[in-house]
Design a protein around this motif. Structure first.
Motif, mmCIF file in Angstrom:
data_model
loop_
_atom_site.group_PDB
_atom_site.id
_atom_site.type_symbol
_atom_site.label_atom_id
_atom_site.label_comp_id
_atom_site.label_asym_id
_atom_site.label_seq_id
_atom_site.Cartn_x
_atom_site.Cartn_y
_atom_site.Cartn_z
ATOM 1 N N ILE A 159 1.200 -1.348 -0.091
ATOM 2 C CA ILE A 159 -0.291 -0.152 -0.215
ATOM 3 C C ILE A 159 0.799 1.066 -0.068
ATOM 4 N N ASP A 160 1.650 1.140 1.054
ATOM 5 C CA ASP A 160 3.000 2.485 1.147
ATOM 6 C C ASP A 160 3.372 2.111 -0.591
ATOM 7 N N THR A 161 4.206 1.304 -0.642
ATOM 8 C CA THR A 161 4.704 1.870 -2.514
ATOM 9 C C THR A 161 3.397 2.291 -3.267
ATOM 10 N N LEU A 162 1.951 1.997 -3.391
ATOM 11 C CA LEU A 162 1.381 2.467 -4.825
ATOM 12 C C LEU A 162 1.093 3.346 -4.577
ATOM 13 N N ARG A 163 1.482 4.272 -2.976
ATOM 14 C CA ARG A 163 0.500 5.346 -2.868
ATOM 15 C C ARG A 163 1.546 7.015 -3.433
ATOM 16 N N ALA A 164 2.899 6.002 -3.760
ATOM 17 C CA ALA A 164 3.592 7.279 -3.768
ATOM 18 C C ALA A 164 3.434 7.248 -5.325
ATOM 19 N N GLY A 165 3.280 5.922 -7.031
ATOM 20 C CA GLY A 165 2.725 6.284 -7.673
ATOM 21 C C GLY A 165 1.404 6.672 -7.869
ATOM 22 N N VAL A 166 0.336 6.462 -7.223
ATOM 23 C CA VAL A 166 -1.041 7.317 -7.283
ATOM 24 C C VAL A 166 -0.748 8.993 -7.145
ATOM 25 N N ASP A 167 0.184 9.536 -6.355
ATOM 26 C CA ASP A 167 0.528 10.605 -6.098
ATOM 27 C C ASP A 167 0.596 11.513 -7.846
ATOM 28 N N THR A 195 -7.383 -8.000 -3.654
ATOM 29 C CA THR A 195 -7.312 -6.706 -4.335
ATOM 30 C C THR A 195 -7.690 -5.343 -3.807
ATOM 31 N N TYR A 196 -9.174 -5.386 -3.786
ATOM 32 C CA TYR A 196 -10.121 -4.570 -3.487
ATOM 33 C C TYR A 196 -9.899 -4.221 -1.870
ATOM 34 N N MET A 197 -9.698 -5.163 -0.906
ATOM 35 C CA MET A 197 -8.598 -4.353 -0.054
ATOM 36 C C MET A 197 -8.025 -3.281 -0.341
ATOM 37 N N ILE A 198 -6.873 -3.569 -0.988
ATOM 38 C CA ILE A 198 -5.769 -2.976 -1.302
ATOM 39 C C ILE A 198 -6.339 -1.257 -1.792
ATOM 40 N N CYS A 199 -7.131 -1.310 -3.119
ATOM 41 C CA CYS A 199 -7.670 -0.163 -3.585
ATOM 42 C C CYS A 199 -8.142 0.261 -2.664
ATOM 43 N N ALA A 206 -7.456 6.334 -8.670
ATOM 44 C CA ALA A 206 -5.757 6.121 -10.075
ATOM 45 C C ALA A 206 -5.311 4.767 -9.098
ATOM 46 N N CYS A 207 -6.513 4.312 -8.285
ATOM 47 C CA CYS A 207 -5.574 2.488 -8.040
ATOM 48 C C CYS A 207 -6.875 2.437 -8.231
ATOM 49 N N LYS A 208 -7.037 1.076 -8.974
ATOM 50 C CA LYS A 208 -8.064 0.131 -9.415
ATOM 51 C C LYS A 208 -7.870 -1.102 -9.720
ATOM 52 N N ILE A 209 -9.110 -2.657 -9.776
ATOM 53 C CA ILE A 209 -8.523 -3.260 -9.933
ATOM 54 C C ILE A 209 -8.655 -3.886 -11.559
ATOM 55 N N LEU A 210 -7.410 -4.619 -12.363
ATOM 56 C CA LEU A 210 -7.549 -5.467 -13.144
ATOM 57 C C LEU A 210 -8.103 -6.568 -13.076
ATOM 58 N N ILE A 227 -16.777 -9.952 -9.274
ATOM 59 C CA ILE A 227 -17.129 -9.257 -10.122
ATOM 60 C C ILE A 227 -18.454 -8.040 -9.165
ATOM 61 N N ASP A 228 -19.325 -8.575 -9.059
ATOM 62 C CA ASP A 228 -20.303 -7.460 -8.278
ATOM 63 C C ASP A 228 -19.782 -7.218 -6.506
ATOM 64 N N TYR A 229 -18.679 -8.101 -5.946
ATOM 65 C CA TYR A 229 -18.109 -7.532 -4.398
ATOM 66 C C TYR A 229 -17.473 -6.865 -5.241
ATOM 67 N N ALA A 230 -16.888 -6.411 -5.477
ATOM 68 C CA ALA A 230 -15.455 -5.855 -6.232
ATOM 69 C C ALA A 230 -15.845 -4.700 -7.191
ATOM 70 N N TRP A 231 -17.292 -4.563 -7.553
ATOM 71 C CA TRP A 231 -17.388 -3.891 -8.691
ATOM 72 C C TRP A 231 -17.139 -2.277 -8.459
ATOM 73 N N SER A 232 -17.314 -1.822 -7.536
ATOM 74 C CA SER A 232 -16.850 -0.223 -7.336
ATOM 75 C C SER A 232 -15.967 -0.070 -7.769
ATOM 76 N N GLU A 233 -14.270 -1.116 -7.186
ATOM 77 C CA GLU A 233 -13.528 -0.857 -7.352
ATOM 78 C C GLU A 233 -12.195 -1.700 -8.919
ATOM 79 N N ILE A 234 -12.890 -1.767 -9.267
ATOM 80 C CA ILE A 234 -12.723 -2.459 -10.628
ATOM 81 C C ILE A 234 -12.628 -1.331 -11.804
ATOM 82 N N GLY A 235 -11.442 -1.569 -12.346
ATOM 83 C CA GLY A 235 -10.940 -0.622 -13.433
ATOM 84 C C GLY A 235 -10.528 -0.823 -14.251
ATOM 85 N N TYR A 236 -10.985 -2.329 -15.261
ATOM 86 C CA TYR A 236 -10.387 -3.062 -16.410
ATOM 87 C C TYR A 236 -10.833 -4.052 -16.132
ATOM 88 N N PHE A 237 -10.645 -5.042 -17.655
ATOM 89 C CA PHE A 237 -11.253 -6.542 -17.566
ATOM 90 C C PHE A 237 -10.679 -7.169 -18.203
#
Length: 302
Positions: A159-167, A195-199, A206-210, A227-237
Protein backbone atom coordinates in the motif's frame (compact mmCIF):
# COMPACT_ATOMS: atom_id res chain seq x y z
CA UNK A 1 0.20 -10.52 -18.51
CA UNK A 2 1.16 -11.13 -22.15
CA UNK A 3 4.86 -10.70 -21.48
CA UNK A 4 4.80 -13.42 -18.88
CA UNK A 5 2.85 -15.76 -21.18
CA UNK A 6 4.94 -15.18 -24.26
CA UNK A 7 1.79 -14.38 -26.21
CA UNK A 8 2.38 -12.79 -29.60
CA UNK A 9 2.62 -9.06 -30.06
CA UNK A 10 4.37 -7.89 -26.89
CA UNK A 11 7.35 -6.30 -28.64
CA UNK A 12 6.89 -7.57 -32.19
CA UNK A 13 7.34 -4.87 -34.80
CA UNK A 14 9.47 -2.61 -32.61
CA UNK A 15 11.12 -1.25 -35.70
CA UNK A 16 7.90 -0.68 -37.63
CA UNK A 17 7.50 2.69 -39.25
CA UNK A 18 4.31 4.55 -39.88
CA UNK A 19 2.89 4.18 -43.40
CA UNK A 20 1.64 7.09 -45.42
CA UNK A 21 -1.42 8.68 -43.83
CA UNK A 22 -4.60 6.79 -44.63
CA UNK A 23 -8.10 8.17 -44.90
CA UNK A 24 -10.43 7.36 -42.02
CA UNK A 25 -11.38 3.69 -41.89
CA UNK A 26 -14.74 2.70 -43.23
CA UNK A 27 -17.19 1.98 -40.45
CA UNK A 28 -17.35 -1.74 -39.73
CA UNK A 29 -20.73 -3.34 -40.18
CA UNK A 30 -20.13 -5.25 -36.96
CA UNK A 31 -20.86 -3.48 -33.70
CA UNK A 32 -19.80 -5.32 -30.58
CA UNK A 33 -21.67 -4.42 -27.41
CA UNK A 34 -18.44 -4.33 -25.40
CA UNK A 35 -14.99 -2.89 -26.09
CA UNK A 36 -12.98 -6.05 -26.73
CA UNK A 37 -9.28 -5.26 -27.08
CA UNK A 38 -7.01 -7.53 -29.14
CA UNK A 39 -3.22 -7.32 -28.97
CA UNK A 40 -0.58 -7.18 -31.69
CA UNK A 41 0.13 -10.58 -33.20
CA UNK A 42 -3.37 -11.93 -32.63
CA UNK A 43 -4.31 -11.43 -36.31
CA UNK A 44 -0.87 -11.54 -37.87
CA UNK A 45 -1.77 -14.27 -40.38
CA UNK A 46 -4.68 -12.21 -41.68
CA UNK A 47 -3.16 -8.73 -41.52
CA UNK A 48 0.59 -9.31 -41.84
CA UNK A 49 3.38 -8.33 -39.48
CA UNK A 50 3.08 -4.55 -39.85
CA UNK A 51 1.55 -3.09 -36.69
CA UNK A 52 -0.43 -0.45 -38.55
CA UNK A 53 -1.93 -3.01 -40.90
CA UNK A 54 -2.90 -5.07 -37.85
CA UNK A 55 -4.64 -2.06 -36.32
CA UNK A 56 -6.54 -1.48 -39.56
CA UNK A 57 -7.62 -5.12 -39.64
CA UNK A 58 -8.85 -4.94 -36.04
CA UNK A 59 -10.90 -1.85 -36.81
CA UNK A 60 -12.35 -3.46 -39.93
CA UNK A 61 -13.48 -6.42 -37.81
CA UNK A 62 -15.35 -4.13 -35.44
CA UNK A 63 -12.87 -4.00 -32.56
CA UNK A 64 -12.70 -0.58 -30.90
CA UNK A 65 -9.83 -1.04 -28.43
CA UNK A 66 -6.29 -2.41 -28.26
CA UNK A 67 -3.98 -3.43 -25.45
CA UNK A 68 -0.22 -3.68 -25.72
CA UNK A 69 1.65 -4.80 -22.62
CA UNK A 70 4.95 -3.96 -24.26
CA UNK A 71 4.09 -0.38 -25.26
CA UNK A 72 6.46 1.06 -22.67
CA UNK A 73 9.36 -0.76 -24.35
CA UNK A 74 8.69 0.71 -27.78
CA UNK A 75 10.46 3.82 -29.05
CA UNK A 76 8.83 7.17 -28.26
CA UNK A 77 8.39 7.76 -31.99
CA UNK A 78 6.54 4.49 -32.47
CA UNK A 79 4.40 5.10 -29.38
CA UNK A 80 3.25 8.40 -30.85
CA UNK A 81 2.68 6.94 -34.32
CA UNK A 82 0.57 4.13 -32.89
CA UNK A 83 -1.42 6.62 -30.83
CA UNK A 84 -2.14 8.69 -33.92
CA UNK A 85 -3.15 5.60 -35.91
CA UNK A 86 -5.53 4.43 -33.18
CA UNK A 87 -7.18 7.85 -33.05
CA UNK A 88 -7.65 7.80 -36.81
CA UNK A 89 -9.17 4.31 -36.71
CA UNK A 90 -11.45 4.88 -33.73
CA UNK A 91 -9.53 2.47 -31.50
CA UNK A 92 -9.10 3.21 -27.79
CA UNK A 93 -5.82 2.32 -26.13
CA UNK A 94 -6.11 -0.15 -23.27
CA UNK A 95 -3.47 -1.22 -20.77
CA UNK A 96 0.26 -1.36 -21.04
CA UNK A 97 2.52 -2.64 -18.27
CA UNK A 98 4.42 -0.19 -16.08
CA UNK A 99 8.03 -1.34 -16.22
CA UNK A 100 9.62 -1.02 -12.79
CA UNK A 101 13.08 -2.31 -13.67
CA UNK A 102 12.34 -6.03 -13.58
CA UNK A 103 9.31 -6.50 -15.86
CA UNK A 104 7.12 -5.50 -12.92
CA UNK A 105 8.53 -8.29 -10.76
CA UNK A 106 10.05 -6.04 -8.10
CA UNK A 107 8.61 -7.06 -4.77
CA UNK A 108 6.60 -4.23 -3.23
CA UNK A 109 6.06 -6.56 -0.26
CA UNK A 110 9.60 -6.28 1.09
CA UNK A 111 9.33 -2.80 2.58
CA UNK A 112 12.68 -1.74 1.16
CA UNK A 113 13.00 2.02 1.71
CA UNK A 114 13.82 2.62 -1.95
CA UNK A 115 10.63 0.96 -3.27
CA UNK A 116 8.29 3.99 -3.19
CA UNK A 117 10.78 6.27 -4.95
CA UNK A 118 11.54 3.66 -7.61
CA UNK A 119 7.87 3.07 -8.28
CA UNK A 120 7.19 6.79 -8.42
CA UNK A 121 9.93 7.15 -11.04
CA UNK A 122 8.42 4.31 -13.09
CA UNK A 123 5.01 6.01 -12.95
CA UNK A 124 6.54 9.29 -14.12
CA UNK A 125 7.95 7.49 -17.16
CA UNK A 126 4.60 5.78 -17.75
CA UNK A 127 2.83 9.14 -17.83
CA UNK A 128 4.93 10.15 -20.84
CA UNK A 129 4.17 6.88 -22.62
CA UNK A 130 0.46 7.29 -21.92
CA UNK A 131 0.55 10.81 -23.32
CA UNK A 132 2.07 9.62 -26.59
CA UNK A 133 -0.29 6.71 -27.20
CA UNK A 134 -3.43 8.18 -25.57
CA UNK A 135 -3.57 5.55 -22.83
CA UNK A 136 -5.42 5.85 -19.53
CA UNK A 137 -4.78 2.50 -17.80
CA UNK A 138 -1.57 0.70 -16.95
CA UNK A 139 -1.03 -2.68 -15.33
CA UNK A 140 0.81 -3.04 -12.03
CA UNK A 141 1.77 -6.30 -10.29
CA UNK A 142 3.27 -6.01 -6.77
CA UNK A 143 5.39 -9.13 -7.22
CA UNK A 144 6.01 -12.08 -4.94
CA UNK A 145 5.47 -12.74 -1.25
CA UNK A 146 8.16 -11.76 1.23
CA UNK A 147 8.10 -14.98 3.24
CA UNK A 148 10.10 -13.49 6.11
CA UNK A 149 7.41 -10.93 6.97
CA UNK A 150 3.89 -11.32 8.40
CA UNK A 151 1.17 -10.95 5.79
CA UNK A 152 -0.19 -7.76 7.34
CA UNK A 153 3.17 -6.04 7.04
CA UNK A 154 3.43 -7.14 3.42
CA UNK A 155 0.05 -5.56 2.68
CA UNK A 156 1.18 -2.37 4.37
CA UNK A 157 4.37 -2.27 2.33
CA UNK A 158 2.45 -2.76 -0.92
CA UNK A 159 0.00 0.00 0.00
CA UNK A 160 2.80 2.44 0.86
CA UNK A 161 4.55 1.80 -2.45
CA UNK A 162 1.36 2.18 -4.47
CA UNK A 163 0.53 5.47 -2.77
CA UNK A 164 3.82 6.88 -4.05
CA UNK A 165 2.67 6.11 -7.60
CA UNK A 166 -0.88 7.40 -7.37
CA UNK A 167 0.45 10.83 -6.42
CA UNK A 168 1.91 10.95 -9.94
CA UNK A 169 -0.94 9.31 -11.83
CA UNK A 170 -3.76 11.31 -10.23
CA UNK A 171 -2.28 14.55 -11.56
CA UNK A 172 -2.29 13.12 -15.08
CA UNK A 173 -5.81 11.63 -14.74
CA UNK A 174 -4.40 8.13 -15.28
CA UNK A 175 -5.19 4.85 -13.54
CA UNK A 176 -3.00 1.95 -12.45
CA UNK A 177 -4.90 -1.32 -12.41
CA UNK A 178 -3.64 -3.98 -10.01
CA UNK A 179 -3.69 -7.49 -11.44
CA UNK A 180 -4.10 -10.54 -9.19
CA UNK A 181 -2.44 -13.53 -10.85
CA UNK A 182 -2.59 -17.32 -10.83
CA UNK A 183 0.67 -18.09 -12.64
CA UNK A 184 2.44 -19.49 -9.59
CA UNK A 185 1.89 -19.69 -5.81
CA UNK A 186 4.57 -17.09 -5.10
CA UNK A 187 2.47 -14.23 -6.49
CA UNK A 188 1.38 -11.97 -3.63
CA UNK A 189 -1.76 -10.58 -5.28
CA UNK A 190 -4.12 -13.47 -5.96
CA UNK A 191 -7.83 -12.65 -5.51
CA UNK A 192 -10.26 -9.87 -6.30
CA UNK A 193 -11.27 -9.34 -2.66
CA UNK A 194 -7.62 -8.93 -1.60
CA UNK A 195 -7.11 -6.42 -4.41
CA UNK A 196 -10.32 -4.64 -3.41
CA UNK A 197 -8.97 -4.24 0.11
CA UNK A 198 -5.71 -2.75 -1.16
CA UNK A 199 -7.50 -0.33 -3.48
CA UNK A 200 -9.72 0.87 -0.63
CA UNK A 201 -6.64 1.39 1.54
CA UNK A 202 -4.78 3.32 -1.17
CA UNK A 203 -8.00 5.33 -1.53
CA UNK A 204 -7.37 6.93 -4.91
CA UNK A 205 -9.21 7.05 -8.24
CA UNK A 206 -5.80 6.26 -9.75
CA UNK A 207 -5.67 2.76 -8.19
CA UNK A 208 -8.22 0.15 -9.31
CA UNK A 209 -8.53 -3.58 -10.01
CA UNK A 210 -7.66 -5.33 -13.24
CA UNK A 211 -10.16 -8.19 -13.10
CA UNK A 212 -8.55 -10.81 -15.34
CA UNK A 213 -11.23 -13.45 -15.64
CA UNK A 214 -8.80 -16.22 -16.55
CA UNK A 215 -6.82 -15.74 -13.35
CA UNK A 216 -9.91 -15.21 -11.23
CA UNK A 217 -11.57 -18.37 -12.54
CA UNK A 218 -8.47 -20.30 -11.49
CA UNK A 219 -8.00 -18.63 -8.10
CA UNK A 220 -11.51 -18.03 -6.84
CA UNK A 221 -14.22 -19.03 -9.34
CA UNK A 222 -17.77 -17.84 -8.54
CA UNK A 223 -17.10 -15.19 -11.17
CA UNK A 224 -20.29 -13.12 -11.42
CA UNK A 225 -20.70 -12.69 -7.63
CA UNK A 226 -17.04 -11.70 -7.32
CA UNK A 227 -17.47 -9.09 -10.05
CA UNK A 228 -20.41 -7.71 -8.08
CA UNK A 229 -18.45 -7.72 -4.80
CA UNK A 230 -15.54 -5.77 -6.27
CA UNK A 231 -17.53 -3.69 -8.79
CA UNK A 232 -16.84 -0.26 -7.30
CA UNK A 233 -13.07 -0.81 -7.47
CA UNK A 234 -12.81 -2.54 -10.86
CA UNK A 235 -11.21 -0.39 -13.53
CA UNK A 236 -10.51 -2.85 -16.31
CA UNK A 237 -11.32 -6.43 -17.40
CA UNK A 238 -9.32 -9.07 -19.22
CA UNK A 239 -10.48 -12.28 -20.84
CA UNK A 240 -9.16 -15.81 -21.24
CA UNK A 241 -11.01 -19.10 -21.03
CA UNK A 242 -9.86 -21.83 -18.64
CA UNK A 243 -8.25 -24.27 -19.06
CA UNK A 244 -5.95 -23.25 -21.89
CA UNK A 245 -6.15 -19.45 -21.78
CA UNK A 246 -7.68 -19.11 -25.23
CA UNK A 247 -10.75 -17.33 -26.62
CA UNK A 248 -14.25 -17.64 -25.14
CA UNK A 249 -15.94 -20.95 -25.84
CA UNK A 250 -12.79 -23.06 -25.61
CA UNK A 251 -13.00 -23.77 -21.88
CA UNK A 252 -15.37 -23.92 -18.95
CA UNK A 253 -16.32 -20.25 -18.52
CA UNK A 254 -19.76 -19.10 -19.73
CA UNK A 255 -18.53 -15.82 -21.17
CA UNK A 256 -21.84 -14.93 -22.80
CA UNK A 257 -23.50 -14.82 -19.39
CA UNK A 258 -20.62 -12.88 -17.85
CA UNK A 259 -20.55 -10.34 -20.67
CA UNK A 260 -24.34 -9.93 -20.44
CA UNK A 261 -24.12 -9.38 -16.69
CA UNK A 262 -21.31 -6.85 -16.99
CA UNK A 263 -23.09 -5.02 -19.81
CA UNK A 264 -26.28 -4.69 -17.78
CA UNK A 265 -24.38 -3.38 -14.76
CA UNK A 266 -22.47 -0.93 -16.94
CA UNK A 267 -25.70 0.45 -18.36
CA UNK A 268 -27.32 0.69 -14.94
CA UNK A 269 -24.32 2.51 -13.43
CA UNK A 270 -23.35 4.51 -16.52
CA UNK A 271 -19.86 2.97 -16.52
CA UNK A 272 -17.65 1.84 -19.36
CA UNK A 273 -14.83 -0.72 -19.50
CA UNK A 274 -12.34 -2.19 -21.91
CA UNK A 275 -12.22 -6.00 -22.04
CA UNK A 276 -8.68 -6.98 -22.96
CA UNK A 277 -8.30 -10.15 -25.02
CA UNK A 278 -5.26 -11.34 -23.08
CA UNK A 279 -5.14 -14.88 -24.35
CA UNK A 280 -3.74 -16.98 -27.15
CA UNK A 281 -5.45 -18.30 -30.26
CA UNK A 282 -6.91 -21.79 -29.93
CA UNK A 283 -6.39 -22.60 -33.62
CA UNK A 284 -3.56 -21.74 -36.04
CA UNK A 285 -3.46 -19.63 -39.17
CA UNK A 286 -6.06 -17.40 -40.78
CA UNK A 287 -8.74 -19.98 -40.13
CA UNK A 288 -7.92 -19.89 -36.42
CA UNK A 289 -8.05 -16.10 -36.39
CA UNK A 290 -11.49 -16.17 -38.00
CA UNK A 291 -12.62 -18.73 -35.43
CA UNK A 292 -11.45 -16.37 -32.70
CA UNK A 293 -13.47 -13.51 -34.17
CA UNK A 294 -16.49 -15.79 -34.51
CA UNK A 295 -16.10 -16.78 -30.85
CA UNK A 296 -16.39 -13.14 -29.80
CA UNK A 297 -19.38 -12.60 -32.07
CA UNK A 298 -21.08 -15.57 -30.38
CA UNK A 299 -20.20 -14.48 -26.83
CA UNK A 300 -21.34 -10.93 -27.59
CA UNK A 301 -24.78 -12.12 -28.73
CA UNK A 302 -27.03 -11.46 -25.74
Amino acid sequence: MTAALGLPGTVHGQGATAPAPRPPAATSARKFKLKYAPHFGMFENSAGKDLFDQLKFMADQGFTALEDNGMMGRTPELQAQLGEAMTRLGIQMGVFVIQTGGNNSDRFTTGKPENPAQFRKACEAAVEVARRCNAKWMTVVPGAFERKLPIGLQHGNVIDTLRAGVDVLEKANLVMVLEPLSDNPDQFLRTSDQTYMICRAVNSPACKILFDMYHMQRNEGHMIPHIDYAWSEIGYFQIGDNPGRKEPGTGEVNYRNIFKHAHEKMQADNRDFIFGMEHGNAFPGREGEQKLIDAYVAADTF
